[in-house]
Design a protein around this motif. Structure first.
Motif, mmCIF file in Angstrom:
data_model
loop_
_atom_site.group_PDB
_atom_site.id
_atom_site.type_symbol
_atom_site.label_atom_id
_atom_site.label_comp_id
_atom_site.label_asym_id
_atom_site.label_seq_id
_atom_site.Cartn_x
_atom_site.Cartn_y
_atom_site.Cartn_z
ATOM 1 N N ARG A 118 0.835 -1.214 0.000
ATOM 2 C CA ARG A 118 0.000 0.000 0.000
ATOM 3 C C ARG A 118 0.867 1.261 0.000
ATOM 4 O O ARG A 118 0.503 2.260 -0.646
ATOM 5 C CB ARG A 118 -0.935 -0.039 1.222
ATOM 6 C CG ARG A 118 -1.792 1.210 1.468
ATOM 7 C CD ARG A 118 -2.649 1.644 0.295
ATOM 8 N NE ARG A 118 -3.557 0.644 -0.229
ATOM 9 C CZ ARG A 118 -4.878 0.716 -0.138
ATOM 10 N NH1 ARG A 118 -5.453 1.731 0.479
ATOM 11 N NH2 ARG A 118 -5.623 -0.223 -0.684
ATOM 12 N N GLU A 122 1.765 0.616 -4.554
ATOM 13 C CA GLU A 122 0.487 1.297 -4.769
ATOM 14 C C GLU A 122 0.644 2.805 -4.682
ATOM 15 O O GLU A 122 -0.056 3.552 -5.375
ATOM 16 C CB GLU A 122 -0.554 0.790 -3.768
ATOM 17 C CG GLU A 122 -0.958 -0.657 -4.003
ATOM 18 C CD GLU A 122 -2.057 -1.122 -3.061
ATOM 19 O OE1 GLU A 122 -2.941 -0.306 -2.717
ATOM 20 O OE2 GLU A 122 -2.021 -2.299 -2.651
ATOM 21 N N ARG A 123 1.562 3.242 -3.852
ATOM 22 C CA ARG A 123 1.855 4.682 -3.763
ATOM 23 C C ARG A 123 2.554 5.171 -5.030
ATOM 24 O O ARG A 123 2.114 6.130 -5.668
ATOM 25 C CB ARG A 123 2.732 4.951 -2.537
ATOM 26 C CG ARG A 123 3.366 6.340 -2.550
ATOM 27 C CD ARG A 123 4.289 6.565 -1.369
ATOM 28 N NE ARG A 123 5.044 7.815 -1.512
ATOM 29 C CZ ARG A 123 5.725 8.392 -0.526
ATOM 30 N NH1 ARG A 123 5.764 7.828 0.669
ATOM 31 N NH2 ARG A 123 6.388 9.516 -0.736
ATOM 32 N N GLY A 126 0.511 4.825 -8.304
ATOM 33 C CA GLY A 126 -0.759 5.523 -8.332
ATOM 34 C C GLY A 126 -1.979 4.629 -8.185
ATOM 35 O O GLY A 126 -3.097 5.029 -8.514
ATOM 36 N N ALA A 128 -3.078 3.637 -5.329
ATOM 37 C CA ALA A 128 -3.758 4.169 -4.149
ATOM 38 C C ALA A 128 -3.663 5.693 -4.204
ATOM 39 O O ALA A 128 -2.666 6.247 -4.672
ATOM 40 C CB ALA A 128 -3.102 3.642 -2.869
ATOM 41 N N THR A 129 -4.699 6.365 -3.731
ATOM 42 C CA THR A 129 -4.657 7.823 -3.690
ATOM 43 C C THR A 129 -3.702 8.258 -2.577
ATOM 44 O O THR A 129 -3.360 7.475 -1.686
ATOM 45 C CB THR A 129 -6.042 8.400 -3.408
ATOM 46 O OG1 THR A 129 -6.445 8.025 -2.073
ATOM 47 C CG2 THR A 129 -7.072 7.883 -4.404
ATOM 48 N N GLN A 130 -3.291 9.508 -2.621
ATOM 49 C CA GLN A 130 -2.404 10.005 -1.571
ATOM 50 C C GLN A 130 -3.074 9.903 -0.205
ATOM 51 O O GLN A 130 -2.432 9.555 0.789
ATOM 52 C CB GLN A 130 -1.974 11.447 -1.848
ATOM 53 C CG GLN A 130 -0.998 11.971 -0.781
ATOM 54 C CD GLN A 130 -0.346 13.279 -1.179
ATOM 55 O OE1 GLN A 130 -0.476 13.739 -2.319
ATOM 56 N NE2 GLN A 130 0.375 13.883 -0.252
ATOM 57 N N ALA A 131 -4.356 10.184 -0.144
ATOM 58 C CA ALA A 131 -5.080 10.079 1.127
ATOM 59 C C ALA A 131 -5.044 8.646 1.646
ATOM 60 O O ALA A 131 -4.894 8.410 2.852
ATOM 61 C CB ALA A 131 -6.522 10.545 0.952
ATOM 62 N N GLU A 132 -5.150 7.676 0.724
ATOM 63 C CA GLU A 132 -5.159 6.262 1.130
ATOM 64 C C GLU A 132 -3.801 5.819 1.639
ATOM 65 O O GLU A 132 -3.705 5.169 2.685
ATOM 66 C CB GLU A 132 -5.596 5.383 -0.057
ATOM 67 C CG GLU A 132 -7.081 5.500 -0.377
ATOM 68 C CD GLU A 132 -7.450 4.789 -1.653
ATOM 69 O OE1 GLU A 132 -8.626 4.385 -1.792
ATOM 70 O OE2 GLU A 132 -6.572 4.631 -2.550
ATOM 71 N N TRP A 133 -2.720 6.134 0.918
ATOM 72 C CA TRP A 133 -1.415 5.651 1.397
ATOM 73 C C TRP A 133 -0.904 6.458 2.584
ATOM 74 O O TRP A 133 -0.174 5.929 3.429
ATOM 75 C CB TRP A 133 -0.386 5.532 0.271
ATOM 76 C CG TRP A 133 0.027 6.757 -0.502
ATOM 77 C CD1 TRP A 133 -0.358 7.095 -1.761
ATOM 78 C CD2 TRP A 133 0.965 7.771 -0.093
ATOM 79 N NE1 TRP A 133 0.253 8.266 -2.170
ATOM 80 C CE2 TRP A 133 1.076 8.696 -1.167
ATOM 81 C CE3 TRP A 133 1.715 7.991 1.054
ATOM 82 C CZ2 TRP A 133 1.907 9.813 -1.120
ATOM 83 C CZ3 TRP A 133 2.553 9.107 1.115
ATOM 84 C CH2 TRP A 133 2.636 10.004 0.043
#
Length: 243
Positions: A118, A122-123, A126, A128-133
């Motif tokens: 994650r 995923e970071r 892209g 995962a969104t920045q908020a997610e990671w």
């Protein structure tokens, strides 16, 4: 500014003879501890042991895992490899797909890749969104703390190699018909983003190396050195807990 990866001594190495001698002793000790944890030579089950591996492509994770479990009865250890989540797994909170692989009391599991995807692939890619990671560091720390407070021995390894050594291994794989399947277009693409991955790795180590679950950063320029270092680190952690 230099980081944790830059501080590693990549010149550390072992000869073939030194590796063989040290692996033999370490694997015998690992077998003794595994039998004890599994309740085979003790009156009760020991704590669950979970060893997870992250590292650069071609850093030697597979070889280190093989040496870690080589001397163990395959019925007493589970090795699980993770790739990209399936469409169904994407429908759920990302940590859920790892739960079924985690060991219970008396058990041992080895994870080849983990929930750290994650904050790494995923970071960087892209997925995962920045908020997610950004949120994931706290989620992961809470998750690992809960596992450890419930009794788990959790070890986290990052195997580190230089860019030059990685390229050397990529080219060797490319020429070997028995290993070329390990090298994918994605590996080459990831290599092209090495600077971005280094930034993500440094932040991962800084924000998720905790008192209950610290990172072990392994210089893996020498595969022989890394294999022995991993085994000895696991042995030391189990001995410390059992003591």
């Amino acid at each position: 500014m230099s980081g944790a990866l830059d501080a590693l001594d990549l010149t550390l190495k072992l000869s073939r003879e030194e590796e063989a001698e040290q692996l033999k002793a370490a694997q015998l000790r690992m077998l003794e501890l595994r039998l004890q944890l599994g309740g085979q030579t003790a009156k009760e089950l020991g704590p669950p042991l979970c060893v997870l591996f992250e590292g650069w492509d071609a850093s030697g994770k597979g070889g280190a895992i093989k040496r870690l479990v080589d001397g163990l009865d395959p019925r007493h250890v589970r090795v699980v490899q993770y790739a990209a989540p399936t469409p169904d797994e994407k429908r759920h909170q990302y940590l859920l797909r790892f739960g079924s692989a985690l060991p219970g009391w008396g058990g041992m599991a080895v994870l080849d890749r983990s929930w750290y995807g994650r904050v790494l692939v995923e970071r960087v890619e892209g997925f995962a969104t920045q908020a997610e990671w950004e949120r994931a560091y706290g989620e992961i720390n809470d998750y690992e703390r809960a596992l450890c407070e419930d009794g788990m021995i959790l070890l986290k390894f990052w195997l580190h190699v230089s860019a030059d050594e990685q390229l050397k291994r990529f080219k060797a794989r490319e020429k070997d018909p028995l290993k070329s399947w390990k090298l994918t277009d994605e590996d080459w693409r990831n290599r092209g983003k090495r600077a971005e991955y280094e930034t993500a790795i440094e932040e991962m180590v800084r924000r998720t190396s905790t008192d209950v679950a610290p990172w072990s950063l392994v210089p893996a320029e020498s595969k022989r050195y890394a294999r022995v270092a991993v085994l000895n680190t696991v042995i030391e952690a189990v001995e410390k807990r059992l003591a």
